[in-house]
Scaffold this active site. Structure first.
Site, PDB file in Angstrom:
ATOM      1  N   CYS A 208       0.870  -1.178   0.000  1.00 31.10           N
ATOM      2  CA  CYS A 208       0.000   0.000   0.000  1.00 31.10           C
ATOM      3  C   CYS A 208       0.908   1.230   0.000  1.00 31.10           C
ATOM      4  O   CYS A 208       1.557   1.497   1.026  1.00 31.10           O
ATOM      5  CB  CYS A 208      -0.893  -0.014   1.236  1.00 31.10           C
ATOM      6  SG  CYS A 208      -1.930   1.445   1.390  1.00 31.10           S
TER       7      CYS A 208
ATOM      8  N   CYS B  63      -4.572   5.818  -5.216  1.00 29.51           N
ATOM      9  CA  CYS B  63      -3.946   4.533  -4.865  1.00 29.51           C
ATOM     10  C   CYS B  63      -2.457   4.689  -5.144  1.00 29.51           C
ATOM     11  O   CYS B  63      -2.058   4.858  -6.310  1.00 29.51           O
ATOM     12  CB  CYS B  63      -4.558   3.415  -5.704  1.00 29.51           C
ATOM     13  SG  CYS B  63      -3.807   1.809  -5.378  1.00 29.51           S
TER      14      CYS B  63
END
Ligand SMILES: N[C@@H](CCC[C@H](N)C(=O)O)C(=O)O
Length: 325
Positions: A79, A231
């Site tokens: 992430c 993202c």
């Protein structure tokens, strides 16, 4: 137990240090807790895109370990936006400003970066390892890799590139109308339905518009979440694909990546052995300090949770407003 509500480009998470738990969580309980906390309707203070579970690292060479639990309870290997916030959290805990964080597949370099604006602290994190191999993406197609080709099974004329960083990403460079249209949601919903033959484990899908040389806009529908404001791994992967497909840019160029939640900077690097890695530089905002009973959280009861705003969100929103000027 104490947690932090954080975000990178308004891709928001709860940082949960394992040390703050009143009793250890089983894997099933961690999954359930993420689902309860992150639910946009019934979750804690509007929910989140995921939970960043921070535990001790494998040894003293790392400051800690980050595990990524998506809002649906699935676990991801990486992430990018989250790593910036975990890096800042570990920096506050250790006093370090240039160190490594353990992730599922690699120990990654992280370091404090100059603030993006007053009250908008920033971190620079390594995105790696990178692979174009279908097997590393758990992508089931009749070829070793997919680079700027159509995928007939998607019923679209768009060309796609698939890359793992190391979580899986499917990326298409499109015009503005397509970027903002319904096609992204149609394709991403199908590829994350758990039934399709191409990506049984799902995939993050991004459409990218080139705004100018070394300036792109990335819109992403994330595996395990849906549409997000940004993202980090998708913006890094999109920067890599941009550097491969567009001769106007080169490795080591600083790329500005605009997203619905703000802006980051990226840089694509190539090692001597030809492999790639990226730098992802962006905000690491702490929105609020949270405290609640672990047992209440497991039940999805947030009525007694305390929520203390840090004031950083106002500074971040001013930063974003100034981007648009
Ligand atoms: N938003 C994250 C990616 C989180 C994991 C992703 N949804 C996946 O399942 O691979 C980022 O900033 O990279």
């Amino acid at each position: 137990m104490k947690m932090l509500k954080v975000h990178g480009s308004n891709n928001d998470f709860f940082i949960l240090p394992a040390a703050n738990l009143t009793k250890p969580l089983s894997e099933a309980e961690l999954k359930l807790l993420a689902q309860k906390l992150c639910d946009r309707k019934s979750g804690l203070h509007g929910g989140a895109d995921g939970v960043l579970y921070v535990t001790p690292g494998h040894d003293a060479s790392v400051a800690g370990k980050m595990r990524v639990i998506n809002a649906d309870g699935s676990e991801a290997s990486m992430c990018g936006n989250g790593l910036r916030t975990v890096a800042r959290y570990l920096s506050t805990q250790t006093g370090l400003t240039d160190f490594k964080v353990e992730t599922m597949h690699a120990d990654l370099e992280v370091k404090a970066a100059p603030a993006f604006a007053k009250g908008v602290p920033a971190f620079d994190v390594e995105i790696s390892p990178v692979s174009f191999k279908a097997k590393d993406l758990l992508m089931h197609i009749d070829k070793e890799q997919l680079i700027n080709e159509t995928v007939p099974q998607l019923g679209s004329n768009l060309k796609f590139t698939a890359v793992a960083v190391p979580n899986p990403h499917l990326i298409s460079f499109v015009d503005h109308e397509t970027l903002m249209g319904e096609e992204l949601g149609r394709i991403a919903t199908y590829l994350n339905d758990g039934q399709n033959p191409l990506f049984p484990d799902g995939v993050n899908v991004s459409f990218v518009e080139v705004l100018a040389t070394n300036k792109i806009f990335v819109r992403t529908y994330e595996r395990g979440v849906g549409y997000t404001n940004a993202c980090g791994t998708a913006m890094s992967a999109s920067s890599l694909v941009y550097s491969l497909l567009y001769p106007e840019t080169s490795v080591e160029d600083l790329i500005t990546v605009i997203n619905p939640g703000g802006m980051v900077k990226t840089k694509v690097h190539q090692r001597q052995d030809g492999s790639y890695w990226m730098s992802l530089i962006g905000n690491a905002s702490f929105v609020a300090e949270v405290e609640l009973e672990q047992a209440d959280a497991m039940q999805g009861d947030f009525t007694k949770a305390t929520w203390n705003e840090t004031g950083e969100q106002a500074a971040y929103e001013e930063f974003v407003a100034n981007l648009k000027k």
